[in-house]
Design a protein around this motif. Structure first.
Motif, PDB file in Angstrom:
ATOM      1  N   GLY A 176      23.697 -18.853   4.658  1.00  0.00           N
ATOM      2  CA  GLY A 176      22.723 -18.720   5.739  1.00  0.00           C
ATOM      3  C   GLY A 176      21.759 -17.552   5.599  1.00  0.00           C
ATOM      4  N   SER A 177      21.941 -16.711   4.552  1.00  0.00           N
ATOM      5  CA  SER A 177      21.003 -15.588   4.368  1.00  0.00           C
ATOM      6  C   SER A 177      19.599 -16.114   4.100  1.00  0.00           C
ATOM      7  CB  SER A 177      21.409 -14.745   3.162  1.00  0.00           C
ATOM      8  OG  SER A 177      22.515 -13.976   3.437  1.00  0.00           O
ATOM      9  N   LYS A 178      18.626 -15.320   4.505  1.00  0.00           N
ATOM     10  CA  LYS A 178      17.239 -15.734   4.345  1.00  0.00           C
ATOM     11  C   LYS A 178      16.773 -15.583   2.886  1.00  0.00           C
ATOM     12  CE  LYS A 178      12.695 -15.056   6.195  1.00  0.00           C
ATOM     13  NZ  LYS A 178      11.743 -13.991   6.126  1.00  0.00           N
ATOM     14  N   PHE A 179      15.928 -16.484   2.434  1.00  0.00           N
ATOM     15  CA  PHE A 179      15.257 -16.376   1.131  1.00  0.00           C
ATOM     16  C   PHE A 179      13.954 -15.619   1.376  1.00  0.00           C
ATOM     17  CE2 PHE A 179      12.399 -18.141  -2.151  1.00  0.00           C
ATOM     18  CZ  PHE A 179      13.191 -18.094  -3.291  1.00  0.00           C
ATOM     19  N   HIS A 180      13.982 -14.292   1.098  1.00  0.00           N
ATOM     20  CA  HIS A 180      12.791 -13.459   1.338  1.00  0.00           C
ATOM     21  C   HIS A 180      11.807 -13.629   0.205  1.00  0.00           C
ATOM     22  CE1 HIS A 180      14.160 -10.948   4.707  1.00  0.00           C
ATOM     23  NE2 HIS A 180      15.358 -11.034   4.154  1.00  0.00           N
ATOM     24  N   PHE A 181      10.767 -14.404   0.414  1.00  0.00           N
ATOM     25  CA  PHE A 181       9.741 -14.574  -0.614  1.00  0.00           C
ATOM     26  C   PHE A 181       8.570 -13.663  -0.245  1.00  0.00           C
ATOM     27  CE2 PHE A 181       6.050 -17.023  -2.374  1.00  0.00           C
ATOM     28  CZ  PHE A 181       6.393 -16.898  -3.705  1.00  0.00           C
ATOM     29  N   ALA A 182       8.118 -12.870  -1.200  1.00  0.00           N
ATOM     30  CA  ALA A 182       7.061 -11.886  -0.913  1.00  0.00           C
ATOM     31  C   ALA A 182       5.824 -12.572  -0.331  1.00  0.00           C
ATOM     32  CB  ALA A 182       6.697 -11.143  -2.192  1.00  0.00           C
ATOM     33  N   ARG A 183       5.325 -12.033   0.777  1.00  0.00           N
ATOM     34  CA  ARG A 183       4.170 -12.646   1.443  1.00  0.00           C
ATOM     35  C   ARG A 183       2.848 -12.047   0.984  1.00  0.00           C
ATOM     36  NH1 ARG A 183       5.744 -15.896   5.185  1.00  0.00           N
ATOM     37  NH2 ARG A 183       7.919 -15.779   5.832  1.00  0.00           N
ATOM     38  N   SER A 184       2.920 -10.950   0.270  1.00  0.00           N
ATOM     39  CA  SER A 184       1.688 -10.284  -0.190  1.00  0.00           C
ATOM     40  C   SER A 184       2.022  -9.485  -1.437  1.00  0.00           C
ATOM     41  CB  SER A 184       1.200  -9.322   0.895  1.00  0.00           C
ATOM     42  OG  SER A 184       2.180  -8.288   1.050  1.00  0.00           O
ATOM     43  N   LYS A 185       1.002  -8.974  -2.099  1.00  0.00           N
ATOM     44  CA  LYS A 185       1.226  -8.136  -3.286  1.00  0.00           C
ATOM     45  C   LYS A 185       2.013  -6.883  -2.903  1.00  0.00           C
ATOM     46  CE  LYS A 185       0.236 -10.463  -6.454  1.00  0.00           C
ATOM     47  NZ  LYS A 185       1.138 -10.675  -7.581  1.00  0.00           N
ATOM     48  N   GLN A 186       1.699  -6.322  -1.715  1.00  0.00           N
ATOM     49  CA  GLN A 186       2.412  -5.126  -1.256  1.00  0.00           C
ATOM     50  C   GLN A 186       3.901  -5.447  -1.057  1.00  0.00           C
ATOM     51  OE1 GLN A 186       1.013  -2.019  -0.977  1.00  0.00           O
ATOM     52  NE2 GLN A 186       3.161  -1.399  -0.787  1.00  0.00           N
ATOM     53  N   ASP A 187       4.130  -6.574  -0.415  1.00  0.00           N
ATOM     54  CA  ASP A 187       5.490  -7.023  -0.148  1.00  0.00           C
ATOM     55  C   ASP A 187       6.241  -7.226  -1.477  1.00  0.00           C
ATOM     56  OD1 ASP A 187       7.386  -7.685   1.734  1.00  0.00           O
ATOM     57  OD2 ASP A 187       6.872  -9.830   1.741  1.00  0.00           O
ATOM     58  N   GLU A 188       5.573  -7.838  -2.438  1.00  0.00           N
ATOM     59  CA  GLU A 188       6.168  -8.062  -3.760  1.00  0.00           C
ATOM     60  C   GLU A 188       6.574  -6.730  -4.384  1.00  0.00           C
ATOM     61  OE1 GLU A 188       3.506  -9.991  -6.538  1.00  0.00           O
ATOM     62  OE2 GLU A 188       4.748  -9.420  -8.260  1.00  0.00           O
ATOM     63  N   HIS A 189       5.650  -5.786  -4.342  1.00  0.00           N
ATOM     64  CA  HIS A 189       5.905  -4.470  -4.907  1.00  0.00           C
ATOM     65  C   HIS A 189       7.090  -3.794  -4.231  1.00  0.00           C
ATOM     66  CE1 HIS A 189       5.415  -0.070  -5.039  1.00  0.00           C
ATOM     67  NE2 HIS A 189       5.126  -0.304  -6.320  1.00  0.00           N
ATOM     68  N   ASP A 190       7.124  -3.877  -2.899  1.00  0.00           N
ATOM     69  CA  ASP A 190       8.171  -3.187  -2.137  1.00  0.00           C
ATOM     70  C   ASP A 190       9.552  -3.803  -2.383  1.00  0.00           C
ATOM     71  OD1 ASP A 190       6.107  -1.700  -1.191  1.00  0.00           O
ATOM     72  OD2 ASP A 190       6.162  -2.508   0.862  1.00  0.00           O
ATOM     73  N   LEU A 191       9.592  -5.122  -2.479  1.00  0.00           N
ATOM     74  CA  LEU A 191      10.875  -5.775  -2.730  1.00  0.00           C
ATOM     75  C   LEU A 191      11.406  -5.396  -4.108  1.00  0.00           C
ATOM     76  CD1 LEU A 191      10.235  -9.397  -1.347  1.00  0.00           C
ATOM     77  CD2 LEU A 191      11.921  -7.773  -0.456  1.00  0.00           C
ATOM     78  N   TRP A 192      10.531  -5.440  -5.113  1.00  0.00           N
ATOM     79  CA  TRP A 192      10.967  -5.131  -6.479  1.00  0.00           C
ATOM     80  C   TRP A 192      11.313  -3.654  -6.635  1.00  0.00           C
ATOM     81  CZ3 TRP A 192      12.938  -8.470  -9.600  1.00  0.00           C
ATOM     82  CH2 TRP A 192      13.142  -8.157 -10.944  1.00  0.00           C
ATOM     83  N   ALA A 193      10.676  -2.807  -5.800  1.00  0.00           N
ATOM     84  CA  ALA A 193      10.947  -1.364  -5.873  1.00  0.00           C
ATOM     85  C   ALA A 193      12.434  -1.093  -5.703  1.00  0.00           C
ATOM     86  CB  ALA A 193      10.146  -0.624  -4.798  1.00  0.00           C
ATOM     87  N   ALA A 194      13.103  -1.871  -4.860  1.00  0.00           N
ATOM     88  CA  ALA A 194      14.537  -1.661  -4.638  1.00  0.00           C
ATOM     89  C   ALA A 194      15.295  -1.789  -5.956  1.00  0.00           C
ATOM     90  CB  ALA A 194      15.055  -2.670  -3.620  1.00  0.00           C
TER      91      ALA A 194
END
Lengths: 473, 473
Positions: free
Chosen positions: B306-324
């Motif tokens: 049931g966990s959400k599939f967080h797909f990056a909504r923007s370039k910023q979002d993409e960057h922030d997710l991968w930063a982890a």
């Protein structure tokens, strides 16, 4: 040598050894090959296991008898010929799939397995070995020549798909180069040393191949161009675009004309434009292919002089379009005038130089007044020239040889290689020295001598003993 | 040895040689490395050209002085340490891009070039070298350890991107392994023999790298899972699906908790689920990515509880997710308790065995009562365990070492390797023997002795002289 063969027959059984003249001839000569030597092996032996190969190696090593591995006999540079006679080792009975690990996406096979058979056997698991050499080729030969084919643009060459090898060394020692993970940085990459070594360093008896998932979908597009230069320029733009093409192939106007005249019915009925033509293969998800094809079409437009971008409309259409590419070599061989032979060779250059070398080579071959055609794996800067000549006409044969050698010299001037995918065999030994220089060849010789001091593993291939001849007597 | 250093100073100039104690210490020890030896080089020398390296090799070879190449010093298995002292060769001044051929999609560089710098310098042409090791790494070290990183799933490892090498052999002979075509089956694959050989067979002084087109677009998705087993099962389905992922990474709950506590502000503010988490990187055309992400989401659903599939909504979002993912190691190192050290190691197994080995290894490390986390390149069956321990606590240190060795034994039982991407250095020599067996190591030794009979090229790495000790005196 005969004694060695008899001892092998004694150890492995009479059935495992053949002295039949026809068998020896079949194992020592090929019409497809541009390089055949006049010597033949004294016997062909048929091992059934790694242990059988160990016994063969021990006997030959002890008696200093050359060992020449034989796969399907479809190589074209004399890779399996026996210039120093000896024992030919045929892997026809080592054709088992030893272990298939679908969840690890790998398979362990014996060298005599045919790659088309292998791919049919594992297709149910959605996996395949993504090489594409001659359909007759067996895994052992594919390893030993570092083969490739049309899929190399996306999937690379044989060296990229071998996870590990079991190898019998000159004296009969068995080694395994690596274990089975897909990624590895543990110790020297012995796997890659044996891949492409043409059996001169050891005899491969087991191969673990990495497998790729079969793409969800594939498709094909075909476009004709006003000139080779235009086709090559379009190809270059496509390669740089990042579109994930599975293959990017070119055939010249001579090849297209031949298909109109002599292709299968399916191929002939299309009435191909007799112009240089690019064949694009797409693979991936269905949506991605649609998007890739539309991008590819826009990239090509400025170069195609108004020619249509034929994108396959159905699976049948896809099959029929690609059939033209697949039939090319066969059509040429099967329709050649009686008495002619085919000289087929390949070189590879940095991709930007491809149009230039193709145009120069075509111009030179064209002057000979014989049929000559070009088929290029343009995505890799690699192409084949095939010429039909009359071997009884010494002057013509010499002229063809000159053309081939000029093409290789040209490839070297362009920082290319004399062999993109056929290896060296006996046909290109001198050219290899020109390509790499004496110091690099000397290093190869040092490695060979360290591993095979009696020089019994497929001798006379890749390079010669030369300066070490004294040491060896 | 000191005489050799003085002779080098005489030939190359005083500026090219350092005897400074701090410099020697910096070149002989690393806090990042799990394996350091107590010896130090007598001098560090700084060549500026292949010819300088030739002179250094001639002098050291003549005097039987060990030569140890040094890149960025970021390797972790003691690959550049000097257990037999000798001369350390630092490539800091061999940091030039010699030739960039955008139309051929390759670049010729000296070994001291940093890969991040290189990629910025060539980005204008739409090309990049698709490796992803430590951001400090230089090309020479990357070649010598056969490095990889998160991009390996799609792009393979260093060996897949090296077209040719210029190498100075033990006695100062210069060889070039190949020319510049992207495809080649001409002669032995010497390139792959030197890639991953850790400078024990020769010193790399020039590298021609194949380059890839920068994808039109990229994106990232992140999903948490109830257990490592679920995450691994989802990963396996993804790999088999044929979706072209650029990367597929896993971090365990310990690593996610650490990011919530100590990550950068960007990373912390997301409040990550403290569960095993998969990081997916997509690359290709924008349309293909959308289609791939939607397919990936459906494949993952049955496993994610049931966990959400967080797909990056923007370039910023993409960057922030991968930063982890990118911050993980740094966060661990920078927030470790005072006095603790980090033991970081990697193994690789056939992909189906990954959940089992990760769970077993986590359970064992967990019993030690210290911080231990897992970061996995799951797409390749490769993962890292990092443990923080107190080096002054001998019992703890021994327990950590036992954990690491048990993990390697477990990898070998599963037909894996003791080193997926860090090479062998001095840290994993015994394990390499366990992995490959004495006959295979003996073949490596035969090759090494043939190429370096005086055993002066980075001695004490990969394997030991051992049985040949008598021959060498």
């Amino acid at each position: 040598m005969l004694d060695a063969a008899k001892e092998i027959a004694h150890v492995l059984g009479e059935d495992a050894v053949s002295f039949d003249a026809d068998v020896l001839e079949h194992h020592g000569h090929s019409d497809w090959s541009t390089s055949n030597s006049s010597e033949r092996a004294v016997a062909v032996v048929y091992p059934r296991s790694t242990d059988d190969v160990v016994r063969i190696a021990q006997i030959c090593h002890e008696r200093r008898v050359p060992m020449v591995p034989f796969g399907a006999g479809s190589s074209v540079e004399g890779n399996f010929s026996q210039p120093h006679s000896g024992i030919c080792i045929d892997f026809a009975y080592m054709d088992k799939v030893i272990a298939f690990h679908p969840d690890d996406m790998d398979v362990v096979v014996q060298p005599g397995v045919n790659w088309v058979d292998l791919n049919s056997r594992i297709a149910h698991a959605g996996l395949f070995a993504p090489l594409d050499p001659s359909p007759t080729a067996t895994i052992g030969g594919m390893v030993s020549t570092n083969c490739s084919g049309t899929n190399a643009m996306r999937y690379g060459t044989m060296k990229d798909w071998v996870l590990n090898l079991t190898v019998v060394l000159a004296d009969g020692t068995i080694i395994k180069t690596r274990r089975r993970p897909r990624k590895n940085s543990a110790g020297y990459n012995l796997t890659s040393l044996f891949v492409g070594a043409e059996g001169t360093l050891g005899i491969v008896t087991e191969v673990t191949l990495k497998l790729a998932p079969i793409p969800q979908d594939t498709s094909v597009a075909v476009v004709a161009f006003p000139s080779i230069g235009d086709a090559a320029a379009a190809a270059s733009k496509l390669i740089r675009s990042g579109i994930q093409l599975a293959a990017l192939e070119m055939m010249d106007e001579a090849q297209m004309r031949l298909l109109n005249q002599h292709g299968s019915e399916t191929v002939r009925k299309r009435h191909w434009a007799e112009q240089p033509t690019l064949f694009l293969k797409f693979s991936g998800t269905t949506d991605a292919i649609k998007s890739d094809a539309s991008r590819a079409s826009s990239i090509i437009k400025p170069f195609s002089g108004g020619s249509k971008f034929h994108f396959a409309r159905s699976k049948q259409d896809e099959h029929d379009l690609w059939a033209a590419r697949k039939e090319a070599l066969f059509t040429m061989v099967s329709t050649r005038p009686p008495g002619t032979e085919i000289w087929s060779t390949d070189v590879a250059v940095p991709v930007s130089r491809l149009p230039e070398i193709i145009e120069l080579s075509k111009a030179e071959c064209g002057q000979l007044g014989i049929f000559a055609s070009v088929i290029g794996h343009v995505g890799d800067g690699n192409f084949h020239v095939a010429m039909l000549y009359d071997p009884s006409n010494a002057e013509q044969k010499q002229a063809v040889a000159r053309c081939v050698h000029n093409m290789m010299d040209r490839a070297l001037e362009m920082e290319g290689t004399v062999s993109g995918e056929h290896a060296i065999g006996i046909g290109k030994k001198e050219c290899l020295v020109d390509e790499l220089g004496e110091d690099t060849i000397e290093l190869m010789r040092t490695l060979k001598l360290a591993m095979d001091p009696k020089w019994v593993m497929n001798p006379g291939k890749v390079f010669d003993l030369k300066t070490h001849a004294k040491r060896e007597g």
